[in-house]
Motif scaffolding. Structure first.
Motif, PDB file in Angstrom:
ATOM      1  N   ALA A 137     -26.100  34.358 -24.741  1.00  0.00           N
ATOM      2  CA  ALA A 137     -26.471  35.511 -25.553  1.00  0.00           C
ATOM      3  C   ALA A 137     -27.748  36.135 -25.003  1.00  0.00           C
ATOM      4  CB  ALA A 137     -26.653  35.073 -26.999  1.00  0.00           C
ATOM      5  N   PRO A 138     -27.874  37.487 -25.097  1.00  0.00           N
ATOM      6  CA  PRO A 138     -26.954  38.406 -25.756  1.00  0.00           C
ATOM      7  C   PRO A 138     -25.836  38.922 -24.849  1.00  0.00           C
ATOM      8  CG  PRO A 138     -28.898  39.602 -25.080  1.00  0.00           C
ATOM      9  CD  PRO A 138     -29.104  38.163 -24.650  1.00  0.00           C
ATOM     10  N   GLN A 139     -25.713  38.404 -23.649  1.00  0.00           N
ATOM     11  CA  GLN A 139     -24.667  38.861 -22.750  1.00  0.00           C
ATOM     12  C   GLN A 139     -23.302  38.390 -23.242  1.00  0.00           C
ATOM     13  OE1 GLN A 139     -26.163  37.169 -19.040  1.00  0.00           O
ATOM     14  NE2 GLN A 139     -26.475  39.232 -18.261  1.00  0.00           N
ATOM     15  N   LEU A 140     -22.317  39.217 -22.976  1.00  0.00           N
ATOM     16  CA  LEU A 140     -20.943  38.813 -23.251  1.00  0.00           C
ATOM     17  C   LEU A 140     -20.319  38.284 -21.975  1.00  0.00           C
ATOM     18  CD1 LEU A 140     -19.821  41.806 -25.493  1.00  0.00           C
ATOM     19  CD2 LEU A 140     -19.897  39.407 -26.209  1.00  0.00           C
ATOM     20  N   PRO A 141     -19.429  37.307 -22.085  1.00  0.00           N
ATOM     21  CA  PRO A 141     -18.762  36.778 -20.889  1.00  0.00           C
ATOM     22  C   PRO A 141     -17.916  37.845 -20.207  1.00  0.00           C
ATOM     23  CG  PRO A 141     -18.483  35.310 -22.769  1.00  0.00           C
ATOM     24  CD  PRO A 141     -19.055  36.584 -23.302  1.00  0.00           C
ATOM     25  N   LEU A 142     -17.619  37.605 -18.954  1.00  0.00           N
ATOM     26  CA  LEU A 142     -16.767  38.485 -18.168  1.00  0.00           C
ATOM     27  C   LEU A 142     -15.471  38.778 -18.914  1.00  0.00           C
ATOM     28  CD1 LEU A 142     -16.308  39.804 -15.303  1.00  0.00           C
ATOM     29  CD2 LEU A 142     -15.166  37.647 -14.682  1.00  0.00           C
TER      30      LEU A 142
ATOM     31  N   PRO B   5      -5.240  44.937 -17.670  1.00  0.00           N
ATOM     32  CA  PRO B   5      -6.139  45.952 -17.107  1.00  0.00           C
ATOM     33  C   PRO B   5      -7.561  45.460 -16.890  1.00  0.00           C
ATOM     34  CG  PRO B   5      -4.783  46.891 -18.858  1.00  0.00           C
ATOM     35  CD  PRO B   5      -4.549  45.413 -18.881  1.00  0.00           C
ATOM     36  N   PHE B   6      -7.980  44.454 -17.658  1.00  0.00           N
ATOM     37  CA  PHE B   6      -9.340  43.928 -17.499  1.00  0.00           C
ATOM     38  C   PHE B   6      -9.543  43.253 -16.140  1.00  0.00           C
ATOM     39  CE2 PHE B   6      -6.756  40.818 -19.780  1.00  0.00           C
ATOM     40  CZ  PHE B   6      -6.941  39.658 -19.040  1.00  0.00           C
ATOM     41  N   LEU B   7      -8.432  42.965 -15.429  1.00  0.00           N
ATOM     42  CA  LEU B   7      -8.544  42.348 -14.110  1.00  0.00           C
ATOM     43  C   LEU B   7      -8.792  43.356 -12.990  1.00  0.00           C
ATOM     44  CD1 LEU B   7      -5.844  39.529 -13.779  1.00  0.00           C
ATOM     45  CD2 LEU B   7      -8.323  39.313 -13.736  1.00  0.00           C
TER      46      LEU B   7
END
Length: 256
Positions: A4-9, A34-36
C-alpha cells in the motif's frame, strides 16, 4: 506483490467480496485478457519455474525485495504472446498471477494479519449477470467461490515459499546484475538489455559441497537451473518482437 498504497499489477482497485453486497453476482469466463496487452513482465512463483521456463526467460527484479518475473517481451509495452484484443495467441503456460485475476487475497486493515478475498471492481468478469456461475448460495460461498478462494490461498502460500527462495539466494550472494547482449548482422551496435538480476553461475559452481547438497535436497538447485536455462529464450523473444513489430529498440527491462 505490491505494498500500500500501490495496487498490484493489473488491478485498478480492490473490493472485498461480500454476500451482502454481491449476493446476486455471478462470474463468467472471459475470452480475452485486455489487461495483458503491453505487459511484458509477469510475476512468477518459484514452483512455476519448470513449466514457465519452456516459454519465457525467468529473471529477478532489481532491489532488495526481488521477485521472479517471466518475460513475455523484452521492451516495456510489448507482449509477444497476446494479440490486440488481449487473446493469448498460442498454447503457452499461463502464470498463476494472471489466472488469479480479478481476485486476490488482501488485508482489509493494516492492523490485522487476516486476509480477505477481494476483486477488481473494474473487471468485466463479475456482475449481476443472468449467465455465469453464482458467487453465493444464499449467504454462503458457492462452489465456484470456494474454488477461487482455494486457488488464491495456494497462490499466497507459493508466494511465501518464493520469498524464502529469493531470500536464500540473497544470503548466499548468488544474485547479480544481469545483462544480455544480442548482436544482429548489419546492426551498427548490439542490443543490450539490463535492469534485472540473475543467478551468478560462477558463484553457484564455487559453493561448498554441503551448501550444494542442501540446495539439491531441498529442490532449490533444479529451480535455479530452470532459471538459468530459460535465459536462452531471450533471443527467441527478441526474434518474436522483430517479426511482429520490427526490430526492437535496445532498452532496459524496467525494475519492479
Amino acid at each position: 506483490m505490491a505494498s500500500a498504497p500501490q495496487l498490484p499489477l493489473f488491478y485498478n482497485g480492490l473490493e472485498p467480496l461480500s454476500s451482502n453486497t454481491h449476493a446476486d453476482w455471478r462470474i463468467r469466463p472471459q475470452e480475452t485478457a485486455p489487461f495483458l496487452i503491453g505487459q511484458h513482465a509477469i510475476p512468477l512463483t518459484v514452483e512455476e519455474f519448470p513449466l514457465a521456463q519452456r516459454n519465457f526467460p525467468i529473471v529477478f527484479s532489481v532491489g532488495e525485495d526481488a521477485i521472479p518475473l517471466g518475460l513475455m517481451g523484452l521492451n516495456e509495452g510489448v507482449n509477444v504472446f497476446v494479440d490486440s484484443t488481449g487473446a493469448v495467441t498460442e498454447n503457452i503456460y499461463v502464470p498463476a498471477y494472471i489466472r488469479r485475476y480479478p481476485f486476490m487475497l488482501a488485508r482489509l486493515r493494516p492492523d490485522t494479519e487476516e486476509l480477505s478475498l477481494c476483486f477488481d471492481p473494474a473487471s468485466p468478469a463479475l456482475g449481476a449477470f443472468e449467465d455465469g456461475d453464482k458467487l453465493f448460495d444464499g449467504d454462503q460461498p458457492s462452489e465456484a467461490t470456494k474454488q477461487i478462494l482455494g486457488f488464491n490461498e495456494t497462490f499466497e502460500q507459493a508466494g511465501q515459499r518464493t520469498q524464502a527462495f529469493v531470500r536464500e539466494l540473497r544470503e548466499l550472494e548468488l544474485l547479480m546484475d544481469g545483462e544480455v547482449t544480442i548482436e544482429l548482422t548489419g546492426a551498427p551496435q548490439p542490443f543490450v538489455y539490463r535492469g534485472f538480476q540473475m543467478v551468478n553461475e560462477e558463484k553457484l559452481a564455487n559453493l561448498r559441497g554441503d551448501q550444494l547438497r542442501k540446495m539439491s535436497q531441498s529442490g532449490m538447485l533444479p529451480l535455479i537451473y530452470a532459471h538459468l536455462f530459460s535465459l536462452s529464450l531471450m533471443r527467441d523473444i527478441f526474434a518474436r518482437q522483430a517479426q511482429q513489430n520490427g526490430t526492437p529498440q535496445p532498452a532496459p527491462v524496467p525494475t519492479f
